[in-house]
Design an enzyme around this catalytic site. Structure first.
Site, PDB file in Angstrom:
ATOM      1  N   HIS A 111      41.140  11.710 -44.353  1.00  0.00           N
ATOM      2  CA  HIS A 111      41.943  11.501 -43.235  1.00  0.00           C
ATOM      3  C   HIS A 111      42.619  10.133 -43.669  1.00  0.00           C
ATOM      4  O   HIS A 111      44.075  10.145 -43.145  1.00  0.00           O
ATOM      5  CB  HIS A 111      41.053  10.973 -42.072  1.00  0.00           C
ATOM      6  CG  HIS A 111      40.393  12.237 -41.557  1.00  0.00           C
ATOM      7  ND1 HIS A 111      40.656  12.589 -40.383  1.00  0.00           N
ATOM      8  CD2 HIS A 111      39.243  12.905 -42.086  1.00  0.00           C
ATOM      9  CE1 HIS A 111      39.807  13.601 -39.854  1.00  0.00           C
ATOM     10  NE2 HIS A 111      39.094  14.033 -41.071  1.00  0.00           N
ATOM     11  N   ASP A 120      44.864   8.816 -36.114  1.00  0.00           N
ATOM     12  CA  ASP A 120      44.213  10.087 -36.293  1.00  0.00           C
ATOM     13  C   ASP A 120      43.644  10.644 -34.643  1.00  0.00           C
ATOM     14  O   ASP A 120      43.408   9.739 -34.092  1.00  0.00           O
ATOM     15  CB  ASP A 120      43.107   9.757 -37.100  1.00  0.00           C
ATOM     16  CG  ASP A 120      42.431  11.187 -37.646  1.00  0.00           C
ATOM     17  OD1 ASP A 120      41.613  11.754 -36.952  1.00  0.00           O
ATOM     18  OD2 ASP A 120      42.469  11.507 -38.978  1.00  0.00           O
TER      19      ASP A 120
END
Length: 492
Positions: free
Chosen positions: A22, A128
Site C-alpha cells: 500500500h 488509503d
C-alpha cells in the site's frame, strides 16, 4: 512536467495504509504530484520512515517538495510492542485489528501538524481506503478527502457490486460460483476467492467505517490507466457516482535505477550483481518468480516450486523473502537445488529491485501473486505472467490478466493462502503443474507468441498514458480540481 510554475501550489496530504504493497504506490504518487509542482506531506511513523530512508534521501537530493512526516504510533496503548508499526510485522488477525486502532489514534497529531503549517495550508487529503479515520480529519479541516484505492477498476467494480448487492448473503458454500449481477459481461465469482474487506469477526465496525467513508469521499484515485480497462473504469465511476482519477502506472515517474532500487526495504542483494547476472542471460529467456511482500510460503510449497523450476530447464530469478522461515530456506537449498541450477538460476534472499528486474531485456515471464502493484509493473514492462493468486483481490486480478487482457497463464490455484493460514490448511501446487505452466508461458508456440505481442501492446499503452496521455491529463485535472476547492470559512 511541472505546469504550476505560475500558479498557486496545492498541498496534498498523503496517508498510506502501512503495509509495503500500500505504501509503495503512494510514494510513487508523492513523486508524481511533486514533479507536477504540488507540495506533498507524506504521513508515516518512525519505524516505517526508517524502512523508506533511501526514498526520503533521494527526494531531498532531488529537491522535491515532499515532506515525510513521522507521527508517533501509540503501540503500547493498543497492546502491541513498540516499533510494531507495519502490517507485515504481524500475523494474527487480532494484532491487525490493534494496528488499525493505533492508526486511527493519529487523528489528533495529524490535525495538529497540519494546522501548524501556516505557510502551506493543506488543500486535500489522499488516503488509503483502509485509513477511513482520515475522512473525519478532512472534514475537520474543511478540505476534500480522496480515497486511494489500490485495486484496478476491474476488481474495484467487482468489490463494489459484491458489497452493495450483498451477493454472498445467502450463499452457504464459500466455493459456489455466483454470476456477478450488473457486471458488464458474465463473470462468475466465489466468496472464498473474493476480497473480504475486513469481514472477519471483530472487524465489523472497521469494515462499516471503510464503506461509509468510501461513500462520503470526494473522489477516488487509482494506480491504473484508462486505456488498460476503459469499460471497467467507466462502469466503476458510474457505480460510485463520483470522479475516478486513474494516475498510473505511477512507478513510471521513477524509472532510473536509483529510484527503482529505493522503492522498498533495504536491499538484501546488490542491485549491480543482479543486473550483471541478468545481462549474462539471453533476451526474453528469464522467468522472474516473486510473490510480493505479504505472502508466506510453506516449506512443502517451496520444495515444489524448486523442483518445478528445475524440471522446466528454463532460466529463472527467484525471490525468497527473508521473513519466510530461514530454516526452511536453508533446508531447501542444502539439498543441492541451488548448486544443480547454478548455471541458469539466481536466488535472491529477501528484497529485490522488482521494477528494475521487470524492465530488463532478459525477462521473458513473471510468476506473480497477482497483487496489483506487481501486476501493473508486469503489464507496463510488457512481461507475460504466470498467475498464482494468494488472497485479497488477487483472484479477480487473475481473471483480468488471463481472461480479459489475455497476457497470462494460470498455474491452477483454487484456494486462498492468506498469511494467517495454518500450514495444514495450505493447498500445495504440485511441481508438475508448475513445470507445465512455465513451459506454456515461456514456449515458442503461437499462443505464447500472441501473449507476448499483446503484452508489448499494453506496455506501449502504459507509457503513452504517462507521457501526455490519460494519466498525465488526470494529474493535471486532479490538481486543477483541488485548486478550485476552498477551505470552508467556518473551519479555518
Amino acid at each position: 512536467m511541472n505546469f504550476l510554475d505560475d500558479a498557486p501550489k496545492p498541498h496534498f496530504v498523503l496517508v498510506p495504509f502501512m503495509a509495503q504493497g500500500h505504501t509503495i504506490p503512494m510514494i510513487d504518487m508523492a513523486h508524481l504530484l511533486a514533479k507536477h509542482g504540488a507540495i506533498v506531506s507524506f504521513i508515516t511513523t518512525p519505524a516505517n520512515a526508517s524502512r523508506i530512508e533511501s526514498t526520503i534521501d533521494r527526494a531531498r537530493a532531488l529537491n522535491l517538495p515532499i515532506q515525510f512526516v513521522p507521527l508517533k504510533l501509540r503501540c503500547a496503548e493498543v497492546g502491541l510492542p513498540e516499533g510494531c508499526e507495519n502490517v507485515d510485522k504481524v500475523l494474527e488477525k487480532e494484532q491487525v485489528k490493534r494496528l488499525t486502532d493505533a492508526y486511527s489514534m493519529l487523528h489528533k497529531p495529524l490535525v495538529s501538524y497540519l494546522r501548524a503549517q501556516s505557510n502551506n495550508t493543506p488543500s486535500c487529503i489522499i488516503s488509503d481506503l483502509c485509513q477511513p479515520w482520515t475522512g473525519d480529519v478532512a472534514r475537520e479541516l474543511g478540505i476534500p478527502r480522496l480515497m486511494f484505492n489500490g485495486f484496478c477498476a476491474f476488481a474495484s467494480l467487482c468489490r463494489n457490486i459484491i458489497h452493495h448487492e450483498k451477493v454472498f448473503e445467502n450463499v452457504a458454500d464459500d466455493n459456489e460460483l455466483i454470476v456477478l449481477p450488473g457486471f458488464p459481461h458474465r463473470l462468475e465469482v466465489s466468496k472464498a476467492r473474493s476480497p473480504g474487506n475486513f469481514n472477519s469477526p471483530g472487524f465489523e465496525e472497521f469494515s462499516e467505517k471503510i464503506l461509509e467513508e468510501e461513500r462520503r469521499a470526494d473522489g477516488v484515485v487509482t494506480n491504473s490507466f484508462y486505456e488498460l480497462e476503459p469499460l471497467y473504469h467507466e462502469e466503476y465511476q458510474k457505480k460510485i457516482g463520483t470522479k475516478v482519477w486513474s494516475l498510473g502506472p505511477m512507478f513510471l515517474c521513477n524509472t532510473d535505477m536509483s529510484a527503482m532500487a529505493a522503492r522498498g526495504d533495504r536491499a538484501s542483494v546488490d542491485a549491480k550483481h543482479c543486473l550483471q547476472w541478468l545481462d549474462s542471460m539471453k533476451p526474453g529467456s528469464v522467468l522472474y518468480v516473486s510473490f510480493g511482500s505479504m505472502t508466506r510460503t510453506v516449506l512443502s510449497q517451496l520444495e515444489e516450486i524448486a523442483l518445478g523450476l528445475e524440471a522446466s530447464k528454463m532460466p529463472f530469478l527467484w525471490v525468497i523473502k527473508s521473513d519466510d522461515k530461514p530454516s526452511d530456506i536453508e533446508k531447501l537449498l542444502a539439498e543441492g537445488f541451488e548448486e544443480r541450477t547454478r548455471d541458469r538460476g539466481l536466488i535472491i534472499r529477501g528484497w529485490a529491485p522488482q521494477a528494475m528486474i521487470l524492465s530488463h531485456p532478459s525477462l521473458g515471464g513473471f510468476m506473480t501473486h497477482c497483487g496489483w502493484n506487481s501486476t501493473i509493473e508486469g503489464i507496463s514492462n510488457g512481461v507475460p505472467m504466470i498467475t498464482w493468486p494468494h488472497c485479497a483481490e488477487q483472484f479477480l486480478n487473475e481473471k483480468l490478466i488471463v481472461d480479459v487482457l489475455k497476457v497470462g497463464v494460470a498455474v491452477g490455484v483454487q484456494s486462498i493462502t492468506a498469511r494467517t493460514v495454518e500450514v495444514h490448511e495450505v493447498s500445495v501446487v504440485k511441481r508438475y503443474q508448475i513445470e507445465r505452466t512455465v513451459l506454456k508461458l515461456m514456449g515458442e508456440d503461437m499462443d505464447a507468441e500472441e501473449r507476448r505481442l499483446r503484452a508489448m501492446e499494453l506496455k506501449g499503452k502504459a507509457r503513452q498514458a504517462i507521457d501526455g496521455g490519460s494519466s498525465y491529463s488526470n494529474v493535471k485535472h486532479l490538481i486543477e480540481y483541488v485548486l478550485t476547492k476552498k477551505i470552508r470559512p467556518e473551519v479555518q
